[in-house]
Each structure stands twice: as structure tokens, then as C-alpha cells.
Motif scaffolding. Structure first.
Motif, short mmCIF file in Angstrom:
data_model
loop_
_atom_site.label_atom_id
_atom_site.label_comp_id
_atom_site.label_asym_id
_atom_site.label_seq_id
_atom_site.Cartn_x
_atom_site.Cartn_y
_atom_site.Cartn_z
N GLN A 25 0.83 -1.20 0.00
CA GLN A 25 0.00 0.00 0.00
C GLN A 25 0.86 1.26 0.00
O GLN A 25 0.58 2.21 -0.73
CB GLN A 25 -0.94 0.01 1.21
CG GLN A 25 -2.11 -0.91 1.08
CD GLN A 25 -3.10 -0.71 2.21
OE1 GLN A 25 -2.74 -0.79 3.39
NE2 GLN A 25 -4.33 -0.44 1.85
N LEU A 26 1.91 1.26 0.82
CA LEU A 26 2.79 2.43 0.87
C LEU A 26 3.53 2.62 -0.45
O LEU A 26 3.75 3.76 -0.88
CB LEU A 26 3.76 2.30 2.04
CG LEU A 26 3.13 2.45 3.42
CD1 LEU A 26 4.12 2.05 4.51
CD2 LEU A 26 2.63 3.87 3.65
N ASP A 27 3.89 1.52 -1.11
CA ASP A 27 4.56 1.64 -2.40
C ASP A 27 3.62 2.20 -3.47
O ASP A 27 4.04 3.01 -4.31
CB ASP A 27 5.13 0.29 -2.84
CG ASP A 27 6.36 -0.12 -2.03
OD1 ASP A 27 6.89 0.70 -1.25
OD2 ASP A 27 6.78 -1.29 -2.18
N PHE A 28 2.35 1.78 -3.46
CA PHE A 28 1.40 2.37 -4.41
C PHE A 28 1.16 3.84 -4.09
O PHE A 28 1.07 4.68 -5.00
CB PHE A 28 0.07 1.60 -4.43
CG PHE A 28 0.02 0.53 -5.49
CD1 PHE A 28 -0.05 0.87 -6.84
CD2 PHE A 28 0.04 -0.80 -5.15
CE1 PHE A 28 -0.08 -0.11 -7.83
CE2 PHE A 28 0.02 -1.78 -6.13
CZ PHE A 28 -0.04 -1.44 -7.47
N LEU A 29 1.09 4.19 -2.81
CA LEU A 29 0.95 5.59 -2.44
C LEU A 29 2.16 6.39 -2.94
O LEU A 29 2.00 7.48 -3.50
CB LEU A 29 0.77 5.75 -0.93
CG LEU A 29 0.67 7.19 -0.44
CD1 LEU A 29 -0.51 7.92 -1.07
CD2 LEU A 29 0.57 7.20 1.09
N GLN A 30 3.36 5.83 -2.78
CA GLN A 30 4.55 6.54 -3.23
C GLN A 30 4.54 6.73 -4.74
O GLN A 30 4.95 7.79 -5.24
CB GLN A 30 5.82 5.80 -2.78
CG GLN A 30 7.09 6.56 -3.11
CD GLN A 30 7.12 7.96 -2.51
OE1 GLN A 30 6.66 8.20 -1.39
NE2 GLN A 30 7.63 8.92 -3.26
N PHE A 31 4.07 5.75 -5.48
CA PHE A 31 3.95 5.89 -6.93
C PHE A 31 3.01 7.05 -7.28
O PHE A 31 3.31 7.87 -8.14
CB PHE A 31 3.43 4.57 -7.54
CG PHE A 31 3.28 4.63 -9.03
CD1 PHE A 31 4.36 4.37 -9.86
CD2 PHE A 31 2.06 4.95 -9.62
CE1 PHE A 31 4.24 4.42 -11.24
CE2 PHE A 31 1.93 5.00 -10.99
CZ PHE A 31 3.01 4.73 -11.81
#
Length: 170
Positions: free
Chosen positions: A24-30
Motif C-alpha cells: 500500500q505504501l509503495d502504491f501511495l509513493q507511486f
């Protein structure tokens, strides 16, 4: 208003991700990087322009300021329990409003600084944990909410950028 900052590196999350919170955090960062990149290269005037008559407060910089307020409230304060002031002090929501001091570079820097505060505030939490402020939400719910909010506003940035200079794309 001066010109904006340069592009921010972005990459898709791992396809075989197994850690839900990290995913989830990686998608948010994207999405964060996409939002910043939508402003990169715009003049201060173009980034501050409000070209939609039905949304007279919506500018590219206003969207980034709003996303900064969203992350502050939902991720740092609500989920992480950070003792920080809310950026939503008033009605209508003042996070959309620009000041004379807001430049593309300063607004992007503030947004990126919030990412660090969020990372620190979420440290040690898992997706099933209750939020530290009111315990009314799970961390999973709050992250999903912020991801959908950010994605929605990245769509607004797509339109604002195309109206500003015709640039389209990711």
C-alpha cells in the motif's frame, strides 16, 4: 512565482509483493511521485492557474497543498498519532488556497517533507492495527482512503497539466 522542481523518480510496486502494508505504501509513493511530476516544469503562474470555472480554487499547486493536508491528517495524525497541527483549520477547507509565498518548489518541498513525517508516524504499525488517535479505523482503511484520495486528485492534475501546456501522459 518561480518555476517548479524537477521530476521525481517513480516505480511500480513489486509484482510479487507479500507485505500488505509495504504494498500500500509503495502504491501511495507511486501516486505521490506522479502528482509531483504533473507539476514539474510548469511556471509558477501555470501551476497556480485555476482554469476550471466550476472549481475556482483548484490549481495544480492547490491540489498538492491539499494532498499534503490529507496525508498530515489521515496518516500522520489519525493513523500515527503524531502531535502535529492539522492543515485543515477552517471551512471551506483552506488547504486548497495559495499564498504569495507558495511557489512550485516550496509546495513540492512541503509535500515531500510530509512523506517523511508520515513514514515516522506509521513506524511500527501494521494494517490490522487501530489508528493511534481515535482507534476508530484500521491502518489498512486509512491507507486505502489516502490512496483513493490521492489517485482521484492525480486525475485532476492530469487535466490541469493538459490545460496548462498540453502535456499528457503518466
Amino acid at each position: 512565482m518561480s518555476n517548479t522542481s524537477s521530476k521525481t523518480c517513480r516505480s511500480w510496486p513489486a509484482r510479487l509483493a507479500w507485505d500488505e502494508l509495504r504494498l500500500q505504501l509503495d502504491f501511495l509513493q507511486f501516486l505521490r511521485a506522479t502528482a509531483v511530476n504533473k507539476v514539474a516544469g510548469l511556471s509558477g503562474a501555470a501551476a497556480a492557474a485555476t482554469p476550471l470555472p466550476t472549481s475556482p480554487r483548484m490549481s495544480a499547486l492547490g491540489v498538492l497543498k491539499h494532498l499534503t493536508a490529507v496525508e498530515r491528517w489521515w496518516l500522520a495524525i489519525e493513523a500515527g498519532g503524531a502531535d502535529l497541527p492539522s492543515l485543515w483549520a477552517g471551512t471551506p477547507d483552506p488547504s486548497w488556497d495559495l499564498t504569495e509565498d507558495d511557489t512550485p518548489a516550496s509546495v513540492v518541498a512541503a509535500y515531500k517533507a510530509e512523506w517523511g513525517r508520515v513514514e515516522k508516524a506509521l513506524s511500527g504499525l501494521g494494517p490490522d492495527d487501530r489508528t493511534r488517535r481515535r482507534s476508530e479505523f484500521t491502518v489498512r482503511w486509512v491507507l486505502a482512503h489516502v490512496i483513493q484520495e490521492t489517485a482521484r486528485h492525480v486525475g485532476h492534475l492530469d487535466v490541469l497539466r493538459e490545460l496548462a501546456d498540453g502535456e499528457v501522459g503518466e
